[in-house]
Design a protein around this motif. Structure first.
Motif: not given
Ligand code: MG
Length: 400
Positions: A246-250, A280-282
């Protein structure tokens, strides 16, 4: 032959099995393969075969307890007659035949206890040959390896033509009266060097018919044979693993976002150390999770300046390499993007193709899905984009 045949079975199990390391682990007929003793597998085939008459197990006097333990759970165990063997295999077979003698069998079958893969189809082939009038029947496999005769000093003397050569298996079946007499005569004349019963039959002039053996009907001789037999009978569970990420970016004012490696022009951009590709980070985390290899931050610390502005495919490629180094095969990757904007739909195919290319797997194993957050929460207010990823990996090699 119209007369009803009765097949008396002698299971030869009195050997000490020196070649399989008996001193340490006991005679090989009592070793466990697929959760049961070797001899239990062999006996079961004969106990279950409708053609079997009386069954005599010839065991070593020291093995009473081992035999009792090995056959404890065997259906029909009470049908087994147990006698003690002699010093040689030949002597043990003779003891078995003596035990059969009063039971009125028309034929004697002699089977090595250490051939646990004997099957009913083979028993039927032998039975058919006896039915057709054969006095002796020997299951064989044609020799397929090229044969060499060697000299004492380790050099090849000659190639032995293999046409007409066979390796002998058991069970070997004979007219009871003929083989019993042959065995008694061999014992009386002091011969104790026969390695199978077909040899005694041959010596006594009993014609022996060849029938096709079974490739699986191997004799467990050395330690390695036991290990291989155990492997063959033990169910192998596929090592399928799943990881999630799981990932989140602002989001902030900008000219576009990179998602799944695809740049999409937009009035915002994702804030982050690298190109901030949440998808891709997730997925990187999901892959690392399948082999317990930590998360993206462990491998690419945000404090490390070399990853500033880096394309996130580097991280995903790194994770895929770790998975493969652990013996993993990536089966599929699935990403869900949660974003109010930009629209993902027009780019989905390009994103999937990008995943397939980076991971080096087929397109049908790559999935990208998108949803909005119904205008609620931080995603709904366009403050950020989130991604959830799942990866499945099958691990083939044993982990160290
Ligand atoms: Mg990230």
């Amino acid at each position: 032959m119209s007369q009803k045949q009765s097949h008396g079975i002698v299971i030869v199990a009195a050997g000490r099995g020196e070649r399989a390391g008996a001193s340490v682990e006991g005679p090989k007929q009592y070793r466990t393969i697929g959760g049961r003793a070797v001899i239990a597998h062999t006996l079961e085939t004969f106990l279950n075969w409708p053609g079997s008459g009386p069954i005599v197990a010839v065991i070593h006097p020291d093995d009473e307890a081992l035999f009792a333990l090995a056959t404890a759970g065997l259906a029909g165990r009470e049908r087994l007659l147990v006698v003690h063997g002699g010093v040689t295999r030949q002597e043990s077979v003779l003891n078995g035949l003596k035990a059969l003698a009063p039971l009125g069998a028309s034929h004697a079958w002699i089977q090595d206890a250490v051939r646990p893969f004997v099957d009913e189809a083979l028993l039927e082939r032998i039975s058919d040959a006896l039915e057709a009038g054969a006095e002796g029947v020997l299951p064989v496999m044609a020799v397929t390896d090229t044969l060499k005769r060697g000299s004492g000093d380790g050099l090849v003397l000659e190639t032995v033509p293999r046409a007409g050569l066979y390796s002998a298996q058991t069970p070997q079946a004979f007219s009871f009266a003929a083989i019993f007499e042959a065995h008694r005569q061999a014992a009386e004349s002091g011969r104790s060097d026969f390695t199978d019963d077909a040899s005694i039959a041959e010596w006594a002039g009993i014609p022996v018919r060849l029938v096709e053996g079974t490739p699986d009907n191997v004799k467990l001789t050395v330690k390695r044979d036991i290990a291989m037999a155990d492997e063959k009978l033990s169910p192998v569970l596929p090592d399928v693993r799943t990881g999630n990420g799981y990932d989140v970016h602002q989001l902030e004012a900008g000219d576009g976002v990179t998602l799944c490696g695809i740049f999409i022009p937009h009035d915002q951009k994702l804030k982050g150390h690298s190109d901030a590709d949440v998808a891709l980070h997730a997925l990187t985390d999901a892959l690392l999770a399948t082999c317990g290899a930590g998360d993206i931050g462990d491998h690419f610390p945000p404090s490390d300046m070399q990853w500033k502005g880096a394309p996130s495919r580097i991280f995903l490629e790194h994770a895929a390499r770790i998975v493969r180094d652990h013996g993993g095969t990536i089966m599929n990757a699935d990403i869900s993007l949660i974003a109010e904007a930009p629209k993902i739909g027009p780019h989905r195919q390009a994103m999937r193709e990008k995943l397939a290319e980076i991971l080096d797997i087929s397109l049908d194993r790559c999935s990208v899905k998108a949803t909005t957050n119904e205008k609620i929460g931080f995603v709904g207010r366009r403050e950020g984009i989130a991604a959830i990823a799942t990866a499945s990996v099958v691990y083939g090699r044993k982990q160290p």
